[in-house]
Design a protein around this motif. Structure first.
Motif, PDB file in Angstrom:
ATOM      1  N   LYS A   5       0.824  -1.213   0.000  1.00  0.00           N
ATOM      2  CA  LYS A   5       0.000   0.000   0.000  1.00  0.00           C
ATOM      3  C   LYS A   5       0.855   1.258   0.000  1.00  0.00           C
ATOM      4  O   LYS A   5       0.534   2.250  -0.682  1.00  0.00           O
ATOM      5  N   HIS A   6       1.955   1.243   0.732  1.00  0.00           N
ATOM      6  CA  HIS A   6       2.800   2.432   0.865  1.00  0.00           C
ATOM      7  C   HIS A   6       3.993   2.422  -0.097  1.00  0.00           C
ATOM      8  O   HIS A   6       4.892   3.249   0.026  1.00  0.00           O
ATOM      9  N   HIS A   7       3.996   1.473  -1.040  1.00  0.00           N
ATOM     10  CA  HIS A   7       5.023   1.413  -2.096  1.00  0.00           C
ATOM     11  C   HIS A   7       6.438   1.247  -1.522  1.00  0.00           C
ATOM     12  O   HIS A   7       7.403   1.828  -2.029  1.00  0.00           O
ATOM     13  N   ASP A   8       6.541   0.447  -0.460  1.00  0.00           N
ATOM     14  CA  ASP A   8       7.841   0.172   0.133  1.00  0.00           C
ATOM     15  C   ASP A   8       8.544  -0.971  -0.606  1.00  0.00           C
ATOM     16  O   ASP A   8       7.928  -1.703  -1.384  1.00  0.00           O
ATOM     17  N   LEU A   9       9.842  -1.117  -0.325  1.00  0.00           N
ATOM     18  CA  LEU A   9      10.654  -2.146  -0.964  1.00  0.00           C
ATOM     19  C   LEU A   9      11.252  -3.061   0.100  1.00  0.00           C
ATOM     20  O   LEU A   9      11.428  -2.662   1.252  1.00  0.00           O
ATOM     21  N   ILE A  10      11.591  -4.280  -0.309  1.00  0.00           N
ATOM     22  CA  ILE A  10      12.256  -5.244   0.574  1.00  0.00           C
ATOM     23  C   ILE A  10      13.494  -5.775  -0.127  1.00  0.00           C
ATOM     24  O   ILE A  10      13.462  -6.077  -1.321  1.00  0.00           O
ATOM     25  N   HIS A  11      14.599  -5.898   0.610  1.00  0.00           N
ATOM     26  CA  HIS A  11      15.763  -6.590   0.059  1.00  0.00           C
ATOM     27  C   HIS A  11      16.458  -7.387   1.153  1.00  0.00           C
ATOM     28  O   HIS A  11      16.220  -7.183   2.345  1.00  0.00           O
ATOM     29  N   SER A  12      17.317  -8.308   0.729  1.00  0.00           N
ATOM     30  CA  SER A  12      17.992  -9.187   1.680  1.00  0.00           C
ATOM     31  C   SER A  12      19.208  -9.818   1.028  1.00  0.00           C
ATOM     32  O   SER A  12      19.286  -9.935  -0.208  1.00  0.00           O
ATOM     33  N   LEU A  13      20.149 -10.242   1.869  1.00  0.00           N
ATOM     34  CA  LEU A  13      21.309 -11.009   1.398  1.00  0.00           C
ATOM     35  C   LEU A  13      20.940 -12.466   1.143  1.00  0.00           C
ATOM     36  O   LEU A  13      21.719 -13.210   0.554  1.00  0.00           O
ATOM     37  N   ASN A  49      13.644 -11.174  -8.511  1.00  0.00           N
ATOM     38  CA  ASN A  49      14.174  -9.885  -8.089  1.00  0.00           C
ATOM     39  C   ASN A  49      13.650  -8.762  -8.974  1.00  0.00           C
ATOM     40  O   ASN A  49      13.637  -8.879 -10.198  1.00  0.00           O
ATOM     41  N   ASN A  50      13.251  -7.669  -8.341  1.00  0.00           N
ATOM     42  CA  ASN A  50      12.890  -6.463  -9.086  1.00  0.00           C
ATOM     43  C   ASN A  50      14.050  -5.487  -9.158  1.00  0.00           C
ATOM     44  O   ASN A  50      14.061  -4.598 -10.011  1.00  0.00           O
ATOM     45  N   PHE A  51      15.028  -5.653  -8.253  1.00  0.00           N
ATOM     46  CA  PHE A  51      16.198  -4.772  -8.255  1.00  0.00           C
ATOM     47  C   PHE A  51      17.356  -5.477  -7.566  1.00  0.00           C
ATOM     48  O   PHE A  51      17.195  -6.524  -6.936  1.00  0.00           O
ATOM     49  N   ILE A  55       9.401 -14.611  -0.601  1.00  0.00           N
ATOM     50  CA  ILE A  55       8.519 -13.443  -0.499  1.00  0.00           C
ATOM     51  C   ILE A  55       7.888 -13.127  -1.844  1.00  0.00           C
ATOM     52  O   ILE A  55       6.680 -12.865  -1.937  1.00  0.00           O
ATOM     53  N   HIS A  56       8.686 -13.174  -2.891  1.00  0.00           N
ATOM     54  CA  HIS A  56       8.175 -12.872  -4.233  1.00  0.00           C
ATOM     55  C   HIS A  56       7.100 -13.863  -4.666  1.00  0.00           C
ATOM     56  O   HIS A  56       6.096 -13.486  -5.284  1.00  0.00           O
ATOM     57  N   LYS A  57       7.309 -15.126  -4.313  1.00  0.00           N
ATOM     58  CA  LYS A  57       6.345 -16.165  -4.672  1.00  0.00           C
ATOM     59  C   LYS A  57       5.031 -15.980  -3.903  1.00  0.00           C
ATOM     60  O   LYS A  57       3.945 -16.145  -4.476  1.00  0.00           O
ATOM     61  N   LYS A  58       5.134 -15.614  -2.633  1.00  0.00           N
ATOM     62  CA  LYS A  58       3.942 -15.460  -1.801  1.00  0.00           C
ATOM     63  C   LYS A  58       3.173 -14.183  -2.128  1.00  0.00           C
ATOM     64  O   LYS A  58       1.942 -14.145  -2.023  1.00  0.00           O
ATOM     65  N   ASP A  59       3.908 -13.118  -2.502  1.00  0.00           N
ATOM     66  CA  ASP A  59       3.253 -11.843  -2.815  1.00  0.00           C
ATOM     67  C   ASP A  59       4.007 -11.131  -3.939  1.00  0.00           C
ATOM     68  O   ASP A  59       4.891 -10.305  -3.684  1.00  0.00           O
ATOM     69  N   PRO A  60       3.650 -11.431  -5.200  1.00  0.00           N
ATOM     70  CA  PRO A  60       4.324 -10.821  -6.349  1.00  0.00           C
ATOM     71  C   PRO A  60       4.142  -9.305  -6.427  1.00  0.00           C
ATOM     72  O   PRO A  60       4.856  -8.642  -7.184  1.00  0.00           O
ATOM     73  N   ASN A  61       3.207  -8.761  -5.668  1.00  0.00           N
ATOM     74  CA  ASN A  61       2.983  -7.317  -5.692  1.00  0.00           C
ATOM     75  C   ASN A  61       4.067  -6.544  -4.945  1.00  0.00           C
ATOM     76  O   ASN A  61       4.225  -5.339  -5.154  1.00  0.00           O
ATOM     77  N   LEU A  62       4.784  -7.222  -4.064  1.00  0.00           N
ATOM     78  CA  LEU A  62       5.867  -6.573  -3.335  1.00  0.00           C
ATOM     79  C   LEU A  62       7.118  -6.494  -4.203  1.00  0.00           C
ATOM     80  O   LEU A  62       7.502  -7.476  -4.845  1.00  0.00           O
ATOM     81  N   LYS A  63       7.758  -5.343  -4.218  1.00  0.00           N
ATOM     82  CA  LYS A  63       8.999  -5.162  -4.974  1.00  0.00           C
ATOM     83  C   LYS A  63      10.174  -5.614  -4.097  1.00  0.00           C
ATOM     84  O   LYS A  63      10.386  -5.091  -3.006  1.00  0.00           O
ATOM     85  N   VAL A  64      10.915  -6.599  -4.577  1.00  0.00           N
ATOM     86  CA  VAL A  64      11.979  -7.193  -3.773  1.00  0.00           C
ATOM     87  C   VAL A  64      13.312  -7.152  -4.512  1.00  0.00           C
ATOM     88  O   VAL A  64      13.366  -7.143  -5.746  1.00  0.00           O
ATOM     89  N   GLY A  65      14.402  -7.127  -3.730  1.00  0.00           N
ATOM     90  CA  GLY A  65      15.731  -7.067  -4.319  1.00  0.00           C
ATOM     91  C   GLY A  65      16.721  -7.944  -3.595  1.00  0.00           C
ATOM     92  O   GLY A  65      16.540  -8.295  -2.422  1.00  0.00           O
ATOM     93  N   PHE A  66      17.787  -8.287  -4.294  1.00  0.00           N
ATOM     94  CA  PHE A  66      18.851  -9.138  -3.759  1.00  0.00           C
ATOM     95  C   PHE A  66      20.083  -8.271  -3.516  1.00  0.00           C
ATOM     96  O   PHE A  66      20.519  -7.530  -4.388  1.00  0.00           O
ATOM     97  N   ILE A  67      20.639  -8.361  -2.298  1.00  0.00           N
ATOM     98  CA  ILE A  67      21.842  -7.600  -1.947  1.00  0.00           C
ATOM     99  C   ILE A  67      23.071  -8.414  -2.320  1.00  0.00           C
ATOM    100  O   ILE A  67      23.207  -9.580  -1.934  1.00  0.00           O
TER     101      ILE A  67
END
Length: 282
Positions: free
Chosen positions: A159-167, A200-202, A175-187
């Motif tokens: 809803k707030h257009h936040d991003l998630i990333h992780s090593l 990964n989106n970024f 996370i991407h599989k459970k909720d494709p609407n979330l923008k996720v990235g790999f560190i």
């Protein structure tokens, strides 16, 4: 003398034109590392978030960890010793126990905060977040961690257009599989020729290993690239003309000033300064 003259002419030519170098065509996002703006509070705390959010960076990056009672706390380190003097891992204590502990850093002190309180403040003040989920250990099952995290925060983050990333690429895939609407990235800690394509989106990559080839590769995938962690004016200039999509820094005010500078260096000029190792531009 003739050779020296030719070299000088070549250098003058290279810094006065931009015909053979990449064109700057992307707006660089300002991302506050651990919610800090210099020494304005304990990093990764509600204290620093309140201060830094007044600057209105594009994103504030925050680290979160799992607790003993399956909650999430704002914390970077896997042990509280350096910030609190207590030899304790976040997953060894409940959230209620952790919130009673005082952290001290950069001349400030404040209580440990839950991610819920941290996120609520950001959302109520229109501040977007870049959330890094830390995994406690190799034995941690990222499937269950991602399930709990998404059940608590997934809808609000979208809803707030936040991003998630992780090593942890496995966690990001989950996370991407459970909720494709979330923008996720790999560190990624260094430049690598083999970038994972799925889930990964970024990418978030250590800035000193970046080059134009990698930036171009990521953009050809239709994805974004964030550079971490740039704190000096030299590297900020350099990254800002490399067409990266965002720069993670402990000094977002400094970066904001550099990005607003009229007649900012072209790529070739920044390259020359970088190679000559000039440490202070302002």
């Amino acid at each position: 003398m003739a050779i020296v003259s030719i070299i000088c002419i070549g250098l003058i030519s290279s810094i006065s034109t931009n015909n053979f170098f990449p064109v700057i065509n992307r707006r660089v996002l300002i991302i506050s590392h651990k919610g800090s703006n210099g020494n304005n509070g304990v990093p990764n705390s509600l204290q620093s978030l309140k201060s830094t959010s007044r600057l209105k960076p594009n994103y504030i990056e925050v680290d979160v960890r799992y607790t003993k009672d399956h909650q999430f706390v704002v914390m970077h380190d896997d042990n509280l010793k350096s910030l609190t003097g207590k030899n304790l891992k976040p997953e060894q204590a409940t959230l209620e126990q952790l919130e009673k502990i005082t952290m001290k850093a950069v001349g400030h002190q404040t209580k440990i905060t839950s991610f819920q309180k941290y996120a609520n403040y950001a959302w109520n003040h229109g501040q977007k977040l870049l959330v890094e989920i830390k995994t406690p250990s190799i034995s941690q099952k990222y499937e269950s961690l991602s399930k709990v995290f998404l059940s608590k925060y997934g809808k609000s983050l979208v809803k707030h257009h936040d991003l998630i990333h992780s090593l942890n690429q496995g966690l990001i895939n989950s996370i991407h599989k459970k909720d494709p609407n979330l923008k996720v990235g790999f560190i990624i800690s260094y430049n690598t020729e083999s970038l994972p394509h799925k889930g990964n989106n970024f990418y978030t990559i250590e800035y000193s290993t970046l080059d134009n080839e990698l930036v171009g590769t990521v953009h050809r995938q239709g994805k974004r690239i964030f550079a971490w962690t740039s704190d000096d004016a030299l590297s900020m200039h350099w990254l800002s003309v490399m067409n990266v999509d965002g720069i993670i820094t402990d000094y977002p005010q400094k970066l904001k000033t550099i990005l607003k500078t009229p007649g900012r260096f072209y790529y070739n000029q920044a390259l020359l300064f970088y190679m000559l190792n000039i440490r202070q531009i302002y």
